[in-house]
Write a protein that holds these residues in place. Structure first.
Motif, PDB file in Angstrom:
ATOM      1  N   ALA A   1     -54.878 -24.861 -20.512  1.00  0.00           N
ATOM      2  CA  ALA A   1     -55.746 -25.760 -19.738  1.00  0.00           C
ATOM      3  C   ALA A   1     -56.287 -26.901 -20.602  1.00  0.00           C
ATOM      4  O   ALA A   1     -56.535 -28.002 -20.102  1.00  0.00           O
ATOM      5  CB  ALA A   1     -56.911 -24.981 -19.124  1.00  0.00           C
ATOM      6  N   ILE A   2     -56.477 -26.628 -21.889  1.00  0.00           N
ATOM      7  CA  ILE A   2     -57.042 -27.647 -22.787  1.00  0.00           C
ATOM      8  C   ILE A   2     -56.039 -28.071 -23.850  1.00  0.00           C
ATOM      9  O   ILE A   2     -56.397 -28.452 -24.961  1.00  0.00           O
ATOM     10  CB  ILE A   2     -58.389 -27.181 -23.413  1.00  0.00           C
TER      11      ILE A   2
ATOM     12  N   PRO B   1     -63.904 -22.087  -5.082  1.00  0.00           N
ATOM     13  CA  PRO B   1     -62.846 -21.749  -4.117  1.00  0.00           C
ATOM     14  C   PRO B   1     -61.431 -21.697  -4.693  1.00  0.00           C
ATOM     15  O   PRO B   1     -60.647 -20.827  -4.297  1.00  0.00           O
ATOM     16  CB  PRO B   1     -62.951 -22.854  -3.070  1.00  0.00           C
ATOM     17  N   THR B   2     -61.059 -22.592  -5.587  1.00  0.00           N
ATOM     18  CA  THR B   2     -59.707 -22.501  -6.155  1.00  0.00           C
ATOM     19  C   THR B   2     -59.729 -21.902  -7.565  1.00  0.00           C
ATOM     20  O   THR B   2     -58.733 -21.946  -8.279  1.00  0.00           O
ATOM     21  CB  THR B   2     -58.962 -23.855  -6.174  1.00  0.00           C
ATOM     22  N   GLY B   3     -60.864 -21.349  -7.967  1.00  0.00           N
ATOM     23  CA  GLY B   3     -60.915 -20.609  -9.213  1.00  0.00           C
ATOM     24  C   GLY B   3     -61.236 -21.412 -10.454  1.00  0.00           C
ATOM     25  O   GLY B   3     -61.060 -20.919 -11.568  1.00  0.00           O
ATOM     26  N   SER B   4     -61.710 -22.653 -10.282  1.00  0.00           N
ATOM     27  CA  SER B   4     -62.151 -23.405 -11.461  1.00  0.00           C
ATOM     28  C   SER B   4     -63.233 -24.420 -11.095  1.00  0.00           C
ATOM     29  O   SER B   4     -63.452 -24.729  -9.919  1.00  0.00           O
ATOM     30  CB  SER B   4     -60.987 -24.129 -12.143  1.00  0.00           C
TER      31      SER B   4
ATOM     32  N   THR C   1     -53.090 -30.025 -16.356  1.00  0.00           N
ATOM     33  CA  THR C   1     -52.626 -28.834 -17.064  1.00  0.00           C
ATOM     34  C   THR C   1     -52.642 -27.635 -16.115  1.00  0.00           C
ATOM     35  O   THR C   1     -52.343 -26.526 -16.535  1.00  0.00           O
ATOM     36  CB  THR C   1     -53.522 -28.551 -18.289  1.00  0.00           C
ATOM     37  N   GLY C   2     -53.056 -27.841 -14.871  1.00  0.00           N
ATOM     38  CA  GLY C   2     -52.948 -26.778 -13.864  1.00  0.00           C
ATOM     39  C   GLY C   2     -54.115 -26.681 -12.895  1.00  0.00           C
ATOM     40  O   GLY C   2     -53.916 -26.614 -11.683  1.00  0.00           O
ATOM     41  N   ASN C   3     -55.330 -26.661 -13.401  1.00  0.00           N
ATOM     42  CA  ASN C   3     -56.472 -26.456 -12.510  1.00  0.00           C
ATOM     43  C   ASN C   3     -56.771 -27.665 -11.629  1.00  0.00           C
ATOM     44  O   ASN C   3     -57.094 -27.513 -10.447  1.00  0.00           O
ATOM     45  CB  ASN C   3     -57.715 -26.091 -13.316  1.00  0.00           C
ATOM     46  N   THR C   4     -56.676 -28.849 -12.182  1.00  0.00           N
ATOM     47  CA  THR C   4     -56.909 -30.036 -11.359  1.00  0.00           C
ATOM     48  C   THR C   4     -55.873 -30.108 -10.248  1.00  0.00           C
ATOM     49  O   THR C   4     -56.207 -30.445  -9.102  1.00  0.00           O
ATOM     50  CB  THR C   4     -56.843 -31.318 -12.219  1.00  0.00           C
ATOM     51  N   SER C   5     -54.632 -29.769 -10.551  1.00  0.00           N
ATOM     52  CA  SER C   5     -53.589 -29.833  -9.519  1.00  0.00           C
ATOM     53  C   SER C   5     -53.847 -28.797  -8.431  1.00  0.00           C
ATOM     54  O   SER C   5     -53.669 -29.092  -7.238  1.00  0.00           O
ATOM     55  CB  SER C   5     -52.203 -29.667 -10.141  1.00  0.00           C
TER      56      SER C   5
END
Ligand code: F0G
Length: 377
Positions: free
Chosen positions: A263-264, A58-61, A87-91
């Motif tokens: 992201a990494i 749903p949120t792309g990751s 780094t972005g996706n968790t947030s």
């Protein structure tokens, strides 16, 4: 009915929820396992190569798999706010699931070096975005300290419920293939996801009700060893890092991580000890990819297979293709690469390396026709 309502409902008997738990879900999981045809032909190797496209969550990751569990448990425990460094996706994921639950999300992100799509998500879902003058590792140190005293639940992957949710990706793969793959390749940052997959594969391959892996010291007793795979059959877990952010290759923490794969961009992995155990237990390995290799793999997937992932995700394919060509992953193997996030997350990285600009022509039939005839084949 047959409506799919997310991975907690789907794997309820293997996850730490109760009958009356209020489940916070956005329908995550159930992502496609796509068999690659053109790429193996392109490199001239006979392998059964799949990508698990986690960018279609749903949120792309892939973070959504862990976040549905972490937020469900936070709400069950009466928490009214969550916090993460990211780094972005968790947030992005934390912000969305907090919105869904009606609680507050605080997200701590590095100053710059965050992909535009991810920032847009955190802002749009109404989270409190705290940008620090530091990198992800600084943020992680701070949120761990803050969560000790402030009334906020930490939802980074050090929260054991995160890995419980993320292990379900392994369940889906084994259900589709009828067995575990021979190799499972992932990009590695904090090494939470590679650990979560190993927990999932171990649960499925267990033939008795016992914990069969040391990695399960990490599940803190939440594992349910239900079987359902082929007894004893588990993949070799292969983790790829970006060269500028590769503590598992250096054998030590990296203080100033750099990579185009933001992201990494992580130098102090949170799942350090347990990821070494996963590597050893599974018979897999860690390796590194340069930024150029990562971007080349991202482009290859987009151009030859129609699959658009973000740069970090492409590290799994970049590494796997190199290891397949070198024979370290032998021909005839089945290989799954996890594509952790969608390419739309980071449009700047994509456009910067696209190499071709749109053709600019007059709004006339002749001009458009000429553009077509000049570019056929
Ligand atoms: N791929 C993507 C797209 C990620 O966002 C991350 C981690 C990883 C791979 C690495 O996974 O940490 O479990 O080894 N992103 C975190 C974040 C750090 O804040 O979004 P890992």
């Amino acid at each position: 009915g047959h409506r799919y309502t997310g991975l907690i409902e789907r794997y309820r008997d293997r996850l730490p929820v109760h009958d009356d738990t209020r489940i916070i879900s956005l329908g995550e999981g159930n992502t496609p396992l796509i068999r690659l045809n053109n790429v193996p032909r392109h490199i001239g190797r006979d392998v059964e190569l799949y990508v698990k496209f986690e960018g279609l969550n749903p949120t792309g990751s892939f973070k959504d798999r862990g976040m549905t569990m972490a937020v469900t448990k936070a709400v069950e425990e009466g928490s009214e706010a969550i916090i993460c460094a990211s780094t972005g996706n968790t947030s992005a994921s934390a912000a969305a699931y907090a919105a869904r639950a009606g609680i507050t999300a605080f997200v701590v992100i590095p100053d710059g070096k965050i992909a535009m799509g991810k920032l847009a998500q955190a802002m749009m879902h109404g989270s409190v975005v705290i940008q620090i003058e530091g990198n992800f590792d600084d943020g992680m140190r701070l949120v761990k300290q803050v969560a000790e005293s402030a009334p906020v639940t930490l939802v980074n992957s050090v929260n054991p419920f995160r890995l419980q949710g993320q292990k379900t990706a392994a369940f889906e793969i084994v259900e589709e293939l009828g067995r575990a793959p021979d190799y499972h390749c992932l990009p590695v940052g904090n090494a939470g996801n590679i650990t979560a997959h190993w927990i999932g594969y171990c649960e499925l391959s267990a033939s008795s009700g016992e914990h069969v892996t040391e990695a399960c010291t990490f599940c803190k007793g939440h594992c349910r060893f239900a079987g359902g795979g082929v007894a004893g059959q588990r993949p070799k877990m292969v983790g790829y890092q970006a060269s500028g952010s590769a503590p598992f290759l250096r054998g030590a923490m990296v203080d100033h991580p750099e990579t185009v794969a933001t992201a990494i961009r992580i130098g102090h992995p949170q799942s350090w000890d347990v990821a070494w155990k996963v590597q050893k237990e599974s018979g897999g390995w860690f390796d590194e990819c340069t930024d150029d290799e990562i971007l080349a793999a991202q482009k290859l997937l987009a151009e030859k297979e129609g699959v658009f992932c973000e740069p970090a995700s492409a590290a799994s394919v970049a590494g796997a293709l190199r290891d397949i060509q070198a024979g370290r992953i032998p021909e005839g193997s089945s290989v799954v690469c996890t594509l952790t996030g969608h390419g739309l997350k980071d449009p700047d990285a994509a456009i910067a390396q696209a190499g071709s600009a749109p053709l600019k022509v007059a709004a006339e039939l002749d001009a458009v026709t000429r553009a077509i005839l000049d570019n056929l084949g």
